[in-house]
Design a protein around this motif. Sequence first.
Motif, PDB file in Angstrom:
ATOM      1  N   VAL A  17       0.866  -1.173   0.000  1.00 41.78           N
ATOM      2  CA  VAL A  17       0.000   0.000   0.000  1.00 41.78           C
ATOM      3  C   VAL A  17       0.903   1.223   0.000  1.00 41.78           C
ATOM      4  O   VAL A  17       1.676   1.430   0.937  1.00 41.78           O
ATOM      5  N   LYS A  18       0.816   2.021  -1.073  1.00 45.28           N
ATOM      6  CA  LYS A  18       1.626   3.226  -1.187  1.00 45.28           C
ATOM      7  C   LYS A  18       0.968   4.342  -0.377  1.00 45.28           C
ATOM      8  O   LYS A  18      -0.238   4.551  -0.450  1.00 45.28           O
ATOM      9  N   ILE A  19       1.775   5.043   0.416  1.00 49.54           N
ATOM     10  CA  ILE A  19       1.290   6.111   1.287  1.00 49.54           C
ATOM     11  C   ILE A  19       1.813   7.450   0.774  1.00 49.54           C
ATOM     12  O   ILE A  19       2.985   7.576   0.440  1.00 49.54           O
ATOM     13  N   GLN A  20       0.936   8.432   0.724  1.00 45.17           N
ATOM     14  CA  GLN A  20       1.343   9.796   0.390  1.00 45.17           C
ATOM     15  C   GLN A  20       0.980  10.691   1.557  1.00 45.17           C
ATOM     16  O   GLN A  20      -0.059  10.516   2.191  1.00 45.17           O
ATOM     17  N   THR A  31      -2.586   9.594   3.080  1.00 43.94           N
ATOM     18  CA  THR A  31      -3.585   8.927   2.254  1.00 43.94           C
ATOM     19  C   THR A  31      -2.955   7.732   1.558  1.00 43.94           C
ATOM     20  O   THR A  31      -1.762   7.720   1.276  1.00 43.94           O
ATOM     21  N   GLU A  32      -3.770   6.752   1.275  1.00 42.42           N
ATOM     22  CA  GLU A  32      -3.330   5.587   0.522  1.00 42.42           C
ATOM     23  C   GLU A  32      -3.579   5.882  -0.947  1.00 42.42           C
ATOM     24  O   GLU A  32      -4.703   6.126  -1.352  1.00 42.42           O
ATOM     25  N   SER A  33      -2.496   5.864  -1.744  1.00 43.97           N
ATOM     26  CA  SER A  33      -2.648   6.265  -3.139  1.00 43.97           C
ATOM     27  C   SER A  33      -2.839   5.093  -4.093  1.00 43.97           C
ATOM     28  O   SER A  33      -3.504   5.229  -5.092  1.00 43.97           O
ATOM     29  N   GLU A  34      -2.221   3.955  -3.821  1.00 43.88           N
ATOM     30  CA  GLU A  34      -2.392   2.786  -4.691  1.00 43.88           C
ATOM     31  C   GLU A  34      -2.048   1.515  -3.928  1.00 43.88           C
ATOM     32  O   GLU A  34      -1.392   1.556  -2.898  1.00 43.88           O
ATOM     33  N   GLN A  35      -2.499   0.396  -4.469  1.00 45.03           N
ATOM     34  CA  GLN A  35      -2.193  -0.904  -3.875  1.00 45.03           C
ATOM     35  C   GLN A  35      -1.614  -1.808  -4.956  1.00 45.03           C
ATOM     36  O   GLN A  35      -2.133  -1.862  -6.067  1.00 45.03           O
ATOM     37  N   ILE A  36      -0.540  -2.502  -4.614  1.00 47.60           N
ATOM     38  CA  ILE A  36       0.143  -3.380  -5.556  1.00 47.60           C
ATOM     39  C   ILE A  36       0.108  -4.801  -5.007  1.00 47.60           C
ATOM     40  O   ILE A  36       0.546  -5.034  -3.884  1.00 47.60           O
ATOM     41  N   GLN A  37      -0.433  -5.728  -5.783  1.00 51.10           N
ATOM     42  CA  GLN A  37      -0.441  -7.142  -5.398  1.00 51.10           C
ATOM     43  C   GLN A  37       0.876  -7.768  -5.849  1.00 51.10           C
ATOM     44  O   GLN A  37       1.280  -7.590  -6.988  1.00 51.10           O
ATOM     45  N   THR A  38       1.553  -8.496  -4.961  1.00 48.73           N
ATOM     46  CA  THR A  38       2.818  -9.127  -5.308  1.00 48.73           C
ATOM     47  C   THR A  38       3.066 -10.313  -4.387  1.00 48.73           C
ATOM     48  O   THR A  38       2.193 -10.686  -3.611  1.00 48.73           O
ATOM     49  N   LYS A  39       4.249 -10.868  -4.454  1.00 46.94           N
ATOM     50  CA  LYS A  39       4.652 -11.967  -3.571  1.00 46.94           C
ATOM     51  C   LYS A  39       5.941 -11.586  -2.870  1.00 46.94           C
ATOM     52  O   LYS A  39       6.758 -10.839  -3.416  1.00 46.94           O
TER      53      LYS A  39
END
Length: 111
Positions: A17-20, A31-39
Motif C-alpha cells: 500500500v503506497k502512502i502519500q 492517504t493511501e494512493s495505490e495498492q500493488i499485489q505481489t509476492k
Amino acid sequence: MSFEKILEKRGVAVKIVKIQEFNNNGIIERTESEQIQTKAIIQPLSKEELTYWKDLGFAKAQLKAYFKPDENIEIGDIVEIDDKRYHVKTFENYTAIGINGYKVAILSEEL
C-alpha cells in the motif's frame, strides 16, 4: 535455485500500500494512493536481529520481507500480509549465495 523460483515456491501473497503525505497549511494528511499485489518471502527476525535493529532505533521491528529487485517499495509504505498491516521501516543490504539483488524490507506491525 534462483530467487524467482524460491519466491514462486515459498512466496506469500502480499499487498503493498503506497502512502502519500500532504502538507496543507501545516496539516499532515496521510492517504493511501495505490495498492500493488505481489509476492514476498516473509521471515520473523531472529533474536540477534531483533537486538541489532533495536540498537539502531527500530525497537518495534518484527519481520523481514524479501522482494524482487524491481519491486516498487519504499520506506513508509505498508505491506499487508494475511490482513495484518506492517510498516516498512528500513531496508537491509543483503546478498546471499545464489540470491542476488533482492530487496529485504524490515517491517514493524502497524498499531
